[in-house]
Design an enzyme around this catalytic site. Structure first.
Site, PDB file in Angstrom:
ATOM      1  N   TYR A   1      54.134  36.851  29.289  1.00 57.28           N
ATOM      2  CA  TYR A   1      53.321  36.557  30.095  1.00 57.28           C
ATOM      3  C   TYR A   1      54.596  36.757  31.798  1.00 57.28           C
ATOM      4  CZ  TYR A   1      50.438  34.689  27.294  1.00 57.28           C
ATOM      5  OH  TYR A   1      49.806  35.137  26.130  1.00 57.28           O
TER       6      TYR A   1
ATOM      7  N   TYR B   1      53.773  37.368  20.304  1.00 61.21           N
ATOM      8  CA  TYR B   1      54.917  37.345  20.553  1.00 61.21           C
ATOM      9  C   TYR B   1      55.716  35.736  19.531  1.00 61.21           C
ATOM     10  CZ  TYR B   1      52.068  34.286  23.181  1.00 61.21           C
ATOM     11  OH  TYR B   1      51.036  33.162  23.247  1.00 61.21           O
TER      12      TYR B   1
ATOM     13  N   ARG C   1      53.044  33.987  17.286  1.00 62.04           N
ATOM     14  CA  ARG C   1      51.510  34.385  18.057  1.00 62.04           C
ATOM     15  C   ARG C   1      51.066  35.940  17.769  1.00 62.04           C
ATOM     16  NH1 ARG C   1      47.699  31.355  21.434  1.00 62.04           N
ATOM     17  NH2 ARG C   1      47.165  31.040  18.882  1.00 62.04           N
TER      18      ARG C   1
ATOM     19  N   HIS D   1      46.389  37.945  21.778  1.00 57.55           N
ATOM     20  CA  HIS D   1      45.319  37.488  21.831  1.00 57.55           C
ATOM     21  C   HIS D   1      44.863  37.521  23.902  1.00 57.55           C
ATOM     22  CE1 HIS D   1      48.299  34.126  22.443  1.00 57.55           C
ATOM     23  NE2 HIS D   1      47.822  33.989  23.003  1.00 57.55           N
TER      24      HIS D   1
ATOM     25  N   HIS E   1      43.349  34.704  26.841  1.00 58.73           N
ATOM     26  CA  HIS E   1      43.023  33.322  26.881  1.00 58.73           C
ATOM     27  C   HIS E   1      41.794  33.921  28.058  1.00 58.73           C
ATOM     28  CE1 HIS E   1      46.480  31.065  25.665  1.00 58.73           C
ATOM     29  NE2 HIS E   1      47.111  31.650  25.912  1.00 58.73           N
TER      30      HIS E   1
END
Length: 229
Positions: free
Chosen positions: A115, A154, A162, A165, A167
């Site tokens: 991120y 990640y 996880r 995906h 958000h």
């Protein structure tokens, strides 16, 4: 005999009354005053899209890109790395009606699982051509669309890995929905505690569809959303 005759007269009156009501109803159906029975029973209330956590990497320090294309950074000269995808869908209320004016925000990791957030300690590299934060407003048809890339899974500390995906934060006049969209075939879907915490995990998982002839490099992900609007 009089009692028996009275009962017969009452039954005949009820029969005539029922016939009268049926004839009147038939006339109203024919005139279009009443909807057909099939239309009444076909009205199904849609389930609200299931909630997920906001997550620790909501990009509070930047403004979302409103161009609809997250594969490019304003002022940049390159394209984001990874598989380009188009994420699109329709925002509806539980009655199935499109929600106009809903604010749809998405944010995600890049193709390396990182991120663009100062608290993300993943050693994977950042992508200077990918901001990973976008917003769009639905029109009268409730439609939204983003061009982005497919994120990577990640590491998430003690939580484990996880799955990939994206958000979503969807805001209307009366309701706000925070959820996540996952990808079919990700090996970490079945082990993810957040995805598996919902009643129907498959409702949050999308299958990547073949590209269109107009944009052959972009796979398609359709993620329809239901909330009160």
């Amino acid at each position: 005999m009089r009692a028996s005759k009275g009962i017969l007269i009452q039954e005949e009156c009820r029969t005539i009354s029922r016939r009268t009501i049926l004839k009147a109803s038939a006339a109203m159906f024919a005139a279009g005053v009443l909807p057909p029975a099939s239309a009444v029973f076909a009205q199904k209330i849609l389930d609200r899209t299931q909630d997920q956590i906001l997550g620790p990497f909501y990009p509070i320090m930047s403004e979302p890109d409103r161009s609809g294309d997250l594969t490019r950074v304003p002022g940049g000269s390159g394209l984001a790395k990874g598989q380009p995808i188009i994420v699109r869908g329709t925002v509806r209320n539980p009655d199935g009606k499109p929600v106009s004016g809903a604010e749809v925000e998405i944010w995600q990791a890049n193709a390396a699982g990182r991120y663009a957030h100062p608290d993300d300690t993943n050693p994977a590299p950042l992508d200077p051509n990918f901001q990973g934060f976008g917003a769009a407003t639905t029109g009268p048809d409730g439609f939204y669309q983003f061009k982005t890339i497919k994120p990577l899974h990640y590491p998430a500390g003690s939580i484990g890995i996880r799955p990939a995906h994206i958000h979503f934060d969807v805001r209307g006049r009366r309701d706000e929905l925070v959820t996540q969209m996952y990808f079919e075939g990700d090996p970490y879907n079945e082990k993810d505690s957040f995805l598996q915490s919902v009643l129907n995990p498959n409702a949050l998982i999308v299958k990547l569809l073949s590209p269109t002839a107009e944009e052959p490099e972009f796979m398609i992900a359709v993620f329809d959303i239901v909330f009160r609007g």
